[in-house]
Scaffold this active site. Structure first.
Site, PDB file in Angstrom:
ATOM      1  N   GLU A 107       0.844  -1.203   0.000  1.00 56.54           N
ATOM      2  CA  GLU A 107       0.000   0.000   0.000  1.00 56.54           C
ATOM      3  C   GLU A 107       0.874   1.245   0.000  1.00 56.54           C
ATOM      4  O   GLU A 107       1.921   1.290   0.659  1.00 56.54           O
ATOM      5  CB  GLU A 107      -0.916  -0.012   1.231  1.00 56.54           C
ATOM      6  CG  GLU A 107      -1.953   1.093   1.247  1.00 56.54           C
ATOM      7  CD  GLU A 107      -2.987   0.893   2.351  1.00 56.54           C
ATOM      8  OE1 GLU A 107      -3.582  -0.208   2.399  1.00 56.54           O
ATOM      9  OE2 GLU A 107      -3.180   1.812   3.164  1.00 56.54           O
ATOM     10  N   ASP A 109       0.254   5.351   0.580  1.00 53.11           N
ATOM     11  CA  ASP A 109      -0.801   6.209   1.122  1.00 53.11           C
ATOM     12  C   ASP A 109      -0.500   7.693   1.062  1.00 53.11           C
ATOM     13  O   ASP A 109       0.576   8.132   1.479  1.00 53.11           O
ATOM     14  CB  ASP A 109      -1.033   5.903   2.616  1.00 53.11           C
ATOM     15  CG  ASP A 109      -1.586   4.519   2.859  1.00 53.11           C
ATOM     16  OD1 ASP A 109      -2.274   3.993   1.976  1.00 53.11           O
ATOM     17  OD2 ASP A 109      -1.323   3.970   3.945  1.00 53.11           O
ATOM     18  N   GLU A 111      -2.598  10.451   3.107  1.00 52.25           N
ATOM     19  CA  GLU A 111      -3.677  10.632   4.078  1.00 52.25           C
ATOM     20  C   GLU A 111      -3.661  12.086   4.544  1.00 52.25           C
ATOM     21  O   GLU A 111      -2.665  12.549   5.121  1.00 52.25           O
ATOM     22  CB  GLU A 111      -3.501   9.703   5.273  1.00 52.25           C
ATOM     23  CG  GLU A 111      -3.601   8.227   4.908  1.00 52.25           C
ATOM     24  CD  GLU A 111      -3.324   7.315   6.083  1.00 52.25           C
ATOM     25  OE1 GLU A 111      -4.141   6.417   6.344  1.00 52.25           O
ATOM     26  OE2 GLU A 111      -2.273   7.496   6.736  1.00 52.25           O
ATOM     27  N   ASN A 126       2.540   6.969   3.854  1.00 53.05           N
ATOM     28  CA  ASN A 126       2.968   5.701   4.434  1.00 53.05           C
ATOM     29  C   ASN A 126       3.238   4.717   3.311  1.00 53.05           C
ATOM     30  O   ASN A 126       2.671   4.836   2.215  1.00 53.05           O
ATOM     31  CB  ASN A 126       1.900   5.154   5.393  1.00 53.05           C
ATOM     32  CG  ASN A 126       2.459   4.186   6.428  1.00 53.05           C
ATOM     33  OD1 ASN A 126       3.619   3.788   6.366  1.00 53.05           O
ATOM     34  ND2 ASN A 126       1.623   3.802   7.383  1.00 53.05           N
TER      35      ASN A 126
END
Length: 289
Positions: A107, A109, A111, A126
């Site tokens: 993943e 990210d 955010e 991340n």
């Protein structure tokens, strides 16, 4: 000369009458959301504008919403243009990320962590690889992301992952498999969401969502995808030089990008897992590379 005059006339028309998504390099593909994406949850909290060229996700006390690409990709230079919820958005989380499906997932990210009105948004990135995450970095954005659209991008090839804000690199994660660091290798879907994160997102969860300001709305544009779609586990085909994001110029930052990257780290970064000694008395090996 007559044709040239007609071009300028058309450009003048576009500047005057078409919405801003047509006038950006990422949005100029003029592709509808529904060609490449599906709504995945919160269906009654998703609104289509400009014939699917602008998608609004809405969050209230009953639900948020999310969407994802129809296909998975194994390399690419992915982007979305986003305008974040305004007003008092503490506890509200808006995301744009790539994610594989299944166990030990990969993943990448973006955010966006909302805040009390007048305070800066925090952008957290991340990286998960083979199920291992906990690689958070946070910066304070140098502009108000609620006033207008800005472009957020993720470059992913077999050499590096780079997160960009308006073409400025803010994070680099190199492929360090040679020293035992896992690197994302699984096909991933492009996803985005708007949800209630007040248990952790603002002041470590101490500042909660003020629901009197709901609904909170986030807007997304630019639904063309520059990625290598894949239906099986053979991702080597997605490392081919026929895809422009795999060319050597994208194996590392150039001199200008490196200066911009170092400036962001110096001026705007307020958390880096590599520097968190209570959490990591011995920094993870990628922190030295």
């Amino acid at each position: 000369m007559q044709c040239l005059k007609m071009r300028f006339s058309l450009l003048d028309f576009l500047l005057l009458f078409l919405p801003c998504w047509v006038l950006t390099s990422e949005g100029s593909d003029n592709i509808s959301f529904y060609e490449n994406y599906d709504v995945t949850w919160g269906f009654d909290h998703v609104f289509s504008l400009y014939q699917g060229r602008d998608i609004q996700l809405s969050l209230d006390i009953s639900s948020g919403a999310g969407f994802a690409s129809k296909l998975g990709y194994a390399s690419g230079f992915f982007h979305l243009r986003m305008k974040l919820p305004d007003k008092d958005s503490a506890g509200v989380v808006t995301t744009f990320y790539l994610s594989s499906h299944g166990n030990n997932h990969d993943e990448l990210d973006f955010e966006f962590l909302g805040n009390r009105e007048g305070k800066p948004y925090t952008l957290q990135t991340n990286v998960f690889a083979n199920g291992l995450g906990n690689r958070e970095q946070r910066i304070l954005l140098w502009f108000d992301p609620t006033v207008d659209f800005h472009t957020y991008k993720i470059l992913w090839n077999e050499h590096q992952i780079v997160f960009y804000v308006d073409n400025v690199p803010i994070r680099v994660f190199k492929n360090n498999k040679n020293i035992g660091v896992d690197y994302p290798l699984q096909p991933m879907h492009i996803e985005a969401s708007l949800w209630d994160g007040d248990s952790w997102a603002t002041d470590g969860g101490q500042t909660k969502i003020n629901w009197t300001h709901a609904p909170f709305n986030a807007h997304f544009q630019g639904f063309g995808i520059a990625g290598c779609p894949i239906q099986n586990s053979d991702i080597q085909q997605c490392y081919s030089s026929k895809y422009w994001w795999n060319l050597e110029k994208y194996w590392k930052l150039d001199h200008r990008q490196q200066r911009e990257y170092e400036n962001v780290r110096k001026k705007y970064m307020n958390y880096d897992y590599c520097s968190d000694r209570p959490r990591y008395p011995t920094p993870p090996p990628e922190c030295f590379h």
